[in-house]
Write an enzyme that holds these catalytic residues in place. Structure first.
Site, mmCIF file in Angstrom:
data_model
loop_
_atom_site.group_PDB
_atom_site.id
_atom_site.type_symbol
_atom_site.label_atom_id
_atom_site.label_comp_id
_atom_site.label_asym_id
_atom_site.label_seq_id
_atom_site.Cartn_x
_atom_site.Cartn_y
_atom_site.Cartn_z
ATOM 1 C CE LYS A 141 73.948 30.012 52.857
ATOM 2 N NZ LYS A 141 73.722 28.320 52.394
ATOM 3 C CD GLU A 158 69.945 24.418 55.562
ATOM 4 O OE1 GLU A 158 70.547 23.982 57.161
ATOM 5 O OE2 GLU A 158 69.505 25.302 55.676
ATOM 6 C CD GLU A 180 70.112 27.185 52.674
ATOM 7 O OE1 GLU A 180 70.566 26.731 52.529
ATOM 8 O OE2 GLU A 180 70.535 28.078 52.156
ATOM 9 C CB CYS A 204 75.521 19.051 56.441
ATOM 10 S SG CYS A 204 74.998 19.548 54.650
ATOM 11 N N GLY A 238 76.113 22.217 61.291
ATOM 12 C CA GLY A 238 76.512 20.986 61.720
ATOM 13 C C GLY A 238 75.517 19.558 61.299
ATOM 14 C CD GLU A 278 80.195 18.569 61.310
ATOM 15 O OE1 GLU A 278 80.140 18.624 61.955
ATOM 16 O OE2 GLU A 278 78.597 18.712 60.562
ATOM 17 C CE LYS A 318 83.823 34.393 54.801
ATOM 18 N NZ LYS A 318 84.326 33.995 54.898
#
Ligand code: NAD
Length: 482
Positions: A159, A246, A461, A281, A248, A382, A173
């Protein structure tokens, strides 16, 4: 001596409410101390980002790219090459070899984006008898980057690097369970940038929500669970923010009846299912096997997993570290217990490292679940842990329907001796990526970008597409058709 990291607010190292970061391999051991930011820190960081944003956007692209490259290189070059990987393993739990890969990927990611930036941001100018049209990309504005604890450095850099290079200030964060390595690296990177261009604010969901909802934030790039992604989506609506989510995943791997089960494919399959103790993930979370080959596949996986050693990730003989936190361990145990009480066979395999007290960390043995129904919670939820349910199927149509029978759509894989046949099945799967005869990391294509469909997320991404997520397309024109 525990490592301590301060927040970085508008270029100033800043204390907050201190909190302990514990070692998942020995959960009474304090690895370091983080500082939780407060609401006033969020305001100060966002206001500084907003103030410095226009100047950063005007800074020539080559200078922005060079500053990020230099910053990440300085930030990751420590005297002892294992210093950062060791810190990462002690706070995250993953084995040292994986932490080394994560640190080296950090530099690779920045270099990859650097190599793409000029081409991606080049203006396209059309001049003809009607006039001029310019197509360009402008920075979106202050970005909030919010990241999870499984691959904290990599998921932050995918990012931060494109956001900074395309001319945006960023406030990161990090996750509260693994704030140490990422805060150290990002604060060092920030020192190579004008104050306020990159701030780092630690803390929990409340600080994430405060940051994501701030009216001066123009874009939120969030990686985390789907339920929290929904909250970020809702709060972004108030000021119509740009979003990348982005979320699960519940990745299926489909073995076709001609799939080869040799050493290479077994290693790729197990690597993708048990990476970071299953806490990725895109890890394989459910394996679909033709009924005719069920016994053979279960036997091969059982035998391979029997050699897995579980223990502290710093121990070189260990193949699986602990889960990162108590909550995750409880989720995994609940799903394994549910599968057992639902009538499936739950096989806990591998062994603990000699001398390990498994009650002192969040350990779970690698587990296969057999004779399990496609609708069982261990298959449909998940689980984010070291469990692989193996579901039999009878034909291609049925297995495609089972693979798509989910609200998740991150990635999937199809395994076959005939790649054309596998690509044919791949085209029918509702996911952002489908791998053939591989799954995840080793086969990720940086140039294509990665991300989810359905409730696995919005946006992509990596690659040019990942870079342009931090820009808005703009057109300038005086062409008039009468
Ligand atoms: P999480 O959603 O609990 O937290 C992720 C981050 O968001 C943390 O920094 C957290 O403090 C913050 N946060 C939590 N609630 C928030 C809110 N309401 N507003 C703003 N910030 C908030 O996720 P986690 O438990 O840290 O990570 C595991 C999850 O992340 C899994 O579901 C996994 O699939 C997902 N994940 C997705 C990807 C991907 O690329 N799709 C990659 C890694 C992990």
């Amino acid at each position: 001596m525990p490592a301590e990291v301060l927040n970085l607010v508008a270029g100033v190292p800043t204390e907050g409410e201190p909190f302990d970061v514990m070692n998942p391999a020995a959960y009474d051991e304090v690895v370091g101390i983080g500082h939780a930011a407060g609401v006033k820190d969020v305001d100060a960081a966002v206001n500084a980002a907003s103030a410095v944003g226009a100047e950063w956007a005007r800074t020539p692209l080559e200078e922005r790219v060079a500053a990020v490259l230099k910053g990440i290189s300085l930030a990751t070059s420590t005297g002892d090459p294992d210093e950062l990987p060791t810190l990462l393993t002690r706070e995250q739990g993953k084995r040292l070899q994986e932490s080394r890969i994560e640190i080296s990927h950090a530099t690779e990611i920045v270099k990859q984006f650097a190599s793409l930036a000029e081409g991606a941001l080049a203006e396209e100018v059309l001049r003809d008898e009607l006039g001029t049209r310019v197509r360009r990309h402008r920075p979106v504005g202050p970005v909030a980057a919010i990241t999870p604890w499984n691959w904290p450095l990599v998921l932050s850099l995918v990012k931060i690097a494109p956001a900074l290079m395309t001319g945006n200030p960023v406030i990161l964060k990090p996750p509260p369970n693994t704030p140490l390595t990422v805060t150290r690296v990002m604060s060092a990177l920030a020192r190579e940038l004008p104050p306020g261009v990159l701030s780092v604010l630690n803390g929990g969901a409340n600080i994430g929500a405060e940051l994501a909802g701030h009216p001066l934030i123009r874009k939120v790039a969030f990686t985390g669970s789907t339920p929290n992604g929904r909250k970020v989506y809702a709060s972004a609506a108030t000021t119509v923010k740009n979003l990348t989510l982005e979320l699960g995943g519940n990745d299926p791997a489909i073995l076709l009846d001609d799939a080869e089960l040799d050493e290479r494919s077994l290693s790729l399959l197990l690597g993708a299912a048990f990476i970071t103790t299953g806490q990725v993930c895109w890890a394989i979370k459910r394996l679909y096997v033709p009924r005719s080959r069920y016994a053979e596949v279960v036997s091969a996986l059982t035998s391979a997993l029997s050699d897995f050693v579980v223990g502290n990730g710093l121990d070189p003989m260990v193949r699986l570290g602990p889960l990162n936190n108590r909550n995750q361990l409880q989720i995994v145990r609940r799903l394994a217990d549910g599968a057992r009480s639902g009538g499936a066979n739950v096989h806990m395999l591998g062994s603990y490292a000699p001398g390990l007290d498994p009650e002192r960390g969040y350990y779970h043995l690698p587990t296969l679940v057999t004779d399990v129904d496609h609708t069982a919670a261990i298959v449909s939820e998940e689980q984010f842990g070291p469990i692989l349910p193996i579901v039999p199927y009878d034909n291609e149509e049925q297995v495609v329907a089972m693979a798509n029978d989910t609200e998740y759509g991150l990635s999937a894989s199809v395994w076959s001796a005939d790649p054309d046949r596998a690509f044919g099945v791949a085209r029918q799967l509702e996911t952002g990526t489908v791998f053939v005869n591989a799954h995840g990391g080793p086969a990720l294509d940086f140039t294509t970008g990665a991300g989810g469909v359905k409730q696995s997320g919005i946006g992509r991404e990596l690659g040019v597409v990942g870079l342009l997520q931090y820009t808005e397309a703009q057109s300038l024109t005086n062409r008039v058709r009468l």
